[in-house]
Design a protein around this motif. Structure first.
Motif, PDB file in Angstrom:
ATOM      1  N   ASN A   1     -13.961  -5.242  -5.631  1.00 24.90           N
ATOM      2  CA  ASN A   1     -13.411  -6.604  -5.682  1.00 24.90           C
ATOM      3  C   ASN A   1     -14.523  -7.645  -5.751  1.00 24.90           C
ATOM      4  OD1 ASN A   1     -10.713  -5.918  -5.730  1.00 24.90           O
ATOM      5  ND2 ASN A   1     -10.508  -5.947  -3.513  1.00 24.90           N
TER       6      ASN A   1
ATOM      7  N   LEU B   1      -5.310  -2.630 -12.446  1.00 25.50           N
ATOM      8  CA  LEU B   1      -5.901  -3.003 -11.163  1.00 25.50           C
ATOM      9  C   LEU B   1      -5.730  -1.894 -10.129  1.00 25.50           C
ATOM     10  CD1 LEU B   1      -7.287  -5.210  -9.481  1.00 25.50           C
ATOM     11  CD2 LEU B   1      -4.989  -6.081  -8.947  1.00 25.50           C
TER      12      LEU B   1
ATOM     13  N   TYR C   1      -1.429  -5.034 -13.773  1.00 27.00           N
ATOM     14  CA  TYR C   1      -1.267  -4.530 -12.402  1.00 27.00           C
ATOM     15  C   TYR C   1      -1.586  -3.036 -12.341  1.00 27.00           C
ATOM     16  CZ  TYR C   1       0.635  -3.566  -7.823  1.00 27.00           C
ATOM     17  OH  TYR C   1       0.780  -3.163  -6.526  1.00 27.00           O
TER      18      TYR C   1
END
Length: 70
Positions: free
Chosen positions: A37, A21, A18
């Motif tokens: 993305n 990201l 996470y």
């Protein structure tokens, strides 16, 4: 081959994932973030390579997107 999409938790270090990201999107505009993305989807889809698994993933993802308000 009858591969199925694995929807069970499967990332060894979910907090680190996470953080990666979020950090990858840091300082990007909405447009750049969308492009990032899209590139990730294409790269990871190529890595998966199984069209049946990809169809299942796309269907689940689409079903989880709220419809646009009128």
């Amino acid at each position: 081959m009858n591969a199925r999409l694995n929807v069970e938790p499967n990332v060894a270090e979910p907090d680190a994932f996470y953080e990666l990201l979020v950090d990858t999107h840091q300082d990007l505009s909405n447009e750049q973030s969308g492009m990032l993305n899209a590139q990730l989807v294409l790269l990871l889809s190529n890595h998966i390579g199984d069209l049946a698994v990809l169809r299942e993933a796309f269907a689940i993802a689409r079903a989880n997107v709220a419809p646009a308000s009128a």
